[in-house]
Write a protein that holds these residues in place. Structure first.
Motif, PDB file in Angstrom:
ATOM      1  N   LYS A 159       1.002  -1.191   0.265  1.00 43.66           N
ATOM      2  CA  LYS A 159      -0.140   0.115   0.162  1.00 43.66           C
ATOM      3  C   LYS A 159       0.836   1.240  -0.117  1.00 43.66           C
ATOM      4  O   LYS A 159       0.600   2.099  -0.597  1.00 43.66           O
ATOM      5  CB  LYS A 159      -0.857  -0.065   1.302  1.00 43.66           C
ATOM      6  CG  LYS A 159      -1.768   1.046   1.228  1.00 43.66           C
ATOM      7  CD  LYS A 159      -2.738   0.898   2.551  1.00 43.66           C
ATOM      8  CE  LYS A 159      -3.921   1.997   2.685  1.00 43.66           C
ATOM      9  NZ  LYS A 159      -4.671   1.850   3.812  1.00 43.66           N
ATOM     10  N   ARG A 163       2.406   1.888  -3.502  1.00 36.21           N
ATOM     11  CA  ARG A 163       1.396   2.399  -4.544  1.00 36.21           C
ATOM     12  C   ARG A 163       1.250   3.781  -4.176  1.00 36.21           C
ATOM     13  O   ARG A 163       0.735   4.300  -5.201  1.00 36.21           O
ATOM     14  CB  ARG A 163       0.227   1.357  -4.355  1.00 36.21           C
ATOM     15  CG  ARG A 163       0.325  -0.166  -5.239  1.00 36.21           C
ATOM     16  CD  ARG A 163      -0.835  -0.695  -5.364  1.00 36.21           C
ATOM     17  NE  ARG A 163      -1.489  -1.199  -3.997  1.00 36.21           N
ATOM     18  CZ  ARG A 163      -1.208  -2.319  -3.635  1.00 36.21           C
ATOM     19  NH1 ARG A 163       0.111  -3.083  -4.148  1.00 36.21           N
ATOM     20  NH2 ARG A 163      -1.426  -3.116  -2.371  1.00 36.21           N
ATOM     21  N   LYS A 164       0.933   3.987  -2.939  1.00 37.52           N
ATOM     22  CA  LYS A 164       0.626   5.460  -2.721  1.00 37.52           C
ATOM     23  C   LYS A 164       1.882   6.354  -2.892  1.00 37.52           C
ATOM     24  O   LYS A 164       1.873   7.882  -2.972  1.00 37.52           O
ATOM     25  CB  LYS A 164       0.465   5.719  -1.117  1.00 37.52           C
ATOM     26  CG  LYS A 164      -0.918   5.278  -0.966  1.00 37.52           C
ATOM     27  CD  LYS A 164      -1.246   5.660   0.572  1.00 37.52           C
ATOM     28  CE  LYS A 164      -2.933   5.456   0.823  1.00 37.52           C
ATOM     29  NZ  LYS A 164      -3.121   5.666   2.260  1.00 37.52           N
ATOM     30  N   GLU A 195       5.195   6.203  -1.214  1.00 36.41           N
ATOM     31  CA  GLU A 195       6.276   6.511  -0.301  1.00 36.41           C
ATOM     32  C   GLU A 195       7.514   6.101  -0.766  1.00 36.41           C
ATOM     33  O   GLU A 195       7.722   5.092  -1.501  1.00 36.41           O
ATOM     34  CB  GLU A 195       5.635   5.911   0.814  1.00 36.41           C
ATOM     35  CG  GLU A 195       4.731   6.619   1.693  1.00 36.41           C
ATOM     36  CD  GLU A 195       4.449   5.935   3.058  1.00 36.41           C
ATOM     37  OE1 GLU A 195       5.135   5.518   3.846  1.00 36.41           O
ATOM     38  OE2 GLU A 195       3.206   6.063   3.363  1.00 36.41           O
ATOM     39  N   SER A 244       8.370   2.034  -8.667  1.00 38.12           N
ATOM     40  CA  SER A 244       8.501   3.171  -7.712  1.00 38.12           C
ATOM     41  C   SER A 244       9.688   3.789  -7.533  1.00 38.12           C
ATOM     42  O   SER A 244       9.975   4.631  -6.944  1.00 38.12           O
ATOM     43  CB  SER A 244       7.596   3.039  -6.337  1.00 38.12           C
ATOM     44  OG  SER A 244       6.333   2.234  -6.606  1.00 38.12           O
ATOM     45  N   GLN A 304       5.377   8.968   8.164  1.00 38.18           N
ATOM     46  CA  GLN A 304       4.263   9.448   7.345  1.00 38.18           C
ATOM     47  C   GLN A 304       4.294  11.240   7.676  1.00 38.18           C
ATOM     48  O   GLN A 304       3.902  11.846   6.475  1.00 38.18           O
ATOM     49  CB  GLN A 304       2.774   9.062   7.903  1.00 38.18           C
ATOM     50  CG  GLN A 304       2.474   7.655   7.355  1.00 38.18           C
ATOM     51  CD  GLN A 304       1.161   7.261   7.791  1.00 38.18           C
ATOM     52  OE1 GLN A 304       0.823   7.408   9.075  1.00 38.18           O
ATOM     53  NE2 GLN A 304       0.614   6.511   6.991  1.00 38.18           N
TER      54      GLN A 304
END
Length: 158
Positions: A63, A66-67, A69, A95, A128
């Motif tokens: 996840k 895919r975002k 990071e 990525s 985050q």
């Protein structure tokens, strides 16, 4: 049932010379970190997990990738079946995130501050919230591991 438990214990026993017995490694476990890099990576993960800058597990790391990071992805090389983690290196390459395999899922789980073996961990510098102040104690060793993992990825010939 008792026989299976004995077999598992025998795999973890040290050999007569004092070195640990090499366990099963999946055929896709390339680039594999050497002992020196593995120790640095585990140390980085341990310090980052204290600051809560670690993603653990296949779902959470997938996840995060895919975002978008960015960080260092560490994959255990002794995962069976391989299908569980087969998509993680592809996500990392898409990525442009460096990844490295380590020999043991138990050691990876221990470094990630969990009691369970972990198949994948991702160290995100700053977490985050991009809190770089709490990342100061592991930033230097993280950057060293990051650059070595990137060199291993670039040296990988397809």
């Amino acid at each position: 049932m008792a026989k299976d438990k004995k077999d598992k214990k025998e795999k973890k026993v040290k050999s007569e010379e004092g070195s640990t017995i090499i366990r099963f490694n999946s055929p896709i476990a390339h680039p594999m970190a050497d002992d020196k890099l593995s120790k640095k990576v585990f140390k980085t993960i341990k310090k980052a997990s204290k600051a809560k800058h670690v993603r653990r597990g296949v779902k959470e790391v997938g996840k995060a990738l895919r975002k978008g990071e960015k960080g260092l992805v560490v994959i255990a090389g002794d995962i069976s079946p391989v299908d569980v983690i087969a998509h993680i290196p592809v996500l990392c390459e898409d990525s442009n995130v460096p990844y490295v395999f380590v020999p043991s899922k138990e050691q990876l789980g221990e470094a990630s501050s969990t009691k369970r073996p972990t198949s994948v961990s991702m160290v995100v510098l700053g977490g985050q919230k991009k809190d770089l102040k709490s990342a100061e104690d592991y930033k230097e060793i993280y950057e060293e591991c990051f650059s070595q993992a990137k060199k291993l990825d670039e040296a990988l010939v397809y």
